[in-house]
Scaffold this active site. Structure first.
Site, PDB file in Angstrom:
ATOM      1  CB  CYS A 136       0.603   7.841  11.169  1.00  0.00           C
ATOM      2  SG  CYS A 136       2.246   7.426  11.742  1.00  0.00           S
TER       3      CYS A 136
ATOM      4  CB  CYS B 166       2.999   7.704   3.101  1.00  0.00           C
ATOM      5  SG  CYS B 166       3.590   6.585   4.388  1.00  0.00           S
TER       6      CYS B 166
ATOM      7  CB  CYS C  81       6.710  -4.534   9.124  1.00  0.00           C
ATOM      8  SG  CYS C  81       7.885  -3.530  10.063  1.00  0.00           S
TER       9      CYS C  81
ATOM     10  CD  GLU D 178      -2.761  -1.147   2.508  1.00  0.00           C
ATOM     11  OE1 GLU D 178      -2.174  -0.816   3.555  1.00  0.00           O
ATOM     12  OE2 GLU D 178      -3.929  -1.561   2.478  1.00  0.00           O
TER      13      GLU D 178
ATOM     14  CB  CYS E  33       2.713  -0.204  14.032  1.00  0.00           C
ATOM     15  SG  CYS E  33       2.794   0.034  12.243  1.00  0.00           S
TER      16      CYS E  33
ATOM     17  CB  CYS F 234       5.992  -1.164  16.358  1.00  0.00           C
ATOM     18  SG  CYS F 234       7.720  -0.859  15.894  1.00  0.00           S
TER      19      CYS F 234
END
Length: 407
Positions: A377, A131, A138, A118, A145, A142
């Site tokens: 975010c 972005c 990933c 994305e 997130c 985290c």
């Protein structure tokens, strides 16, 4: 309600490897492509310049449009290569103008079925920020997130990173002679729709150092896409050994996903901290090449209710950053399905910001954008898993109904 009964699913077909696209390649990569089709070495530099201009300045999608190149060479290029962009499998437009694209990359090998990632476009009065993602998934996990809940699949190539910008400019009509889509934000200064790039999408950019470096080489070239390196920000969760190299080799702006002022808490929020604790991270920041008041480091701090938002933590943040030219972005937490965190109350965010501001640091509170399409975010996560889950559910329901009809 009746459901159609699907035929028994056929075995997954092997991916069809299409001709390679030239979009996203560096100058060296374009030179290699010309060598493949027999262009003599002595004329490659000129031909690379021509291709570069057509691909990156004009954004052409067909070799036949390259009218400064001979028909013979255009035909040879078209026989061996394409100018394809990744497939846009979904586009969502937020009520605030933010746009999120789900992109499917072409297969890069016999076992690759095409990664999905994305990227998000955020229009503002004075800029348009894209972005971009640097990895499929990933590896950092985290806890606040959404992207971190998806497993890492692989690094994106430099070509795939550049292609995200190319898709954005193509969809926004941001190449010469193009028309923007209906309802699109139009820059009031007559400038480009995409004026800034942030590596804050899926993945940890410094774990894909070579791919990000090569992509920035293409993006920042002033004869093509022409985004200055000070308009490119690379965000890291704290891969300390690569921070100095980032400044020396890429020269971009640096952002640090900090989010806590104590190692104990940061170990939980950003598990990478167990390997590179806060002291080591801030030492690397103090030594970042080119660091100055004109080239400040941005420290990102997500505001989590009752977790990291106290007055004491604001004062400790100021103490930790003493001597570092910095800006502190306070990010209201963007909720996502299944999270255990809540966003700090607005008066608490304002109080935190006031403490930081009075200590001499710019401390803007980032306006949440694209929340309604999970584009804000920390919310990015490939749709692949969700789409696959829906498909499996529909198949299971159909199979169950078929079994019931047969009994």
């Amino acid at each position: 309600m009746s459901l159609s009964v699907p035929a028994s699913p056929a075995p997954a077909a092997e991916p069809v490897l299409r001709p390679a696209s030239l979009v996203g390649r560096t100058r060296a990569g374009l030179s290699d492509a010309l060598a493949e089709i027999g262009v003599p070495e002595k004329e490659r530099r000129m031909r690379v310049g021509q291709l570069w201009n057509w691909i990156y300045h004009y954004g052409v999608r067909d070799f036949s449009a390259m009218t400064t190149i001979s028909k013979v060479l255009r035909a040879a290029l078209a026989e061996r290569f394409t100018l394809d962009l990744p497939e846009v499998t979904a586009e969502q437009v937020s009520s605030d103008g933010t746009r999120k694209w789900l992109l499917r990359m072409p297969p890069v090998g016999a076992r690759d079925r095409g990664a999905e990632i994305e990227c998000v476009y955020i229009p503002e009065v004075d800029r348009g920020t894209l972005c971009v993602s640097s990895q499929v998934g990933c590896t950092l996990s985290c806890t606040f997130c959404h992207t971190g809940t998806q497993r890492l699949v692989r690094n994106l190539t430099a070509e795939e990173i550049v292609a995200q910008l190319m898709v954005a400019r193509d969809r926004l009509g941001d190449f010469p002679g193009r028309t923007p889509p209906e309802g699109a934000f139009v820059p009031n200064d007559g400038g480009r729709f995409v004026s800034n790039i942030v590596f804050m999408g899926m993945g940890e950019p410094l774990y894909n150092f070579d791919g990000v470096r090569d992509a920035i080489e293409v993006i920042s070239d002033n004869e093509g896409l022409s985004l200055g390196r000070r308009r490119i920000t690379v965000s890291t969760s704290g891969v300390v050994p690569q921070i100095e190299a980032l400044g020396a080799e890429m020269g971009t702006m640096l952002a640090i996903s900090l989010h806590a002022v104590r190692d104990e808490l940061r170990n939980e929020l950003v598990p990478l901290n167990k390997k590179y604790p806060i002291r080591d991270l801030l030492d690397a920041c103090r030594n970042y090449p080119g660091l100055s008041n004109a080239k400040r480091i941005t420290f990102e701090y997500v505001m989590l209710k009752g977790v990291n938002d106290s007055d004491a933590e604001a004062r400790e943040l100021v103490r930790l950053l003493k001597g570092i030219p910095a800006k502190i972005n306070l990010i209201p937490f963007n909720p996502w399905p299944g999270t255990r965190y809540e966003c700090s109350d607005w008066d608490r965010i304002e109080r935190f910001s006031e403490i930081v501001f009075r200590a001499g640091y710019a401390s803007p509170v980032r306006t949440p954008r694209g929340r309604d399409i999970l584009a804000a975010c920390g919310q990015l996560k490939s749709e692949t898993e969700k789409l696959s889950a829906r498909a499996r559910l529909m198949l299971e329901q159909s199979e169950a109904e078929a079994a019931a009809l047969a009994s």
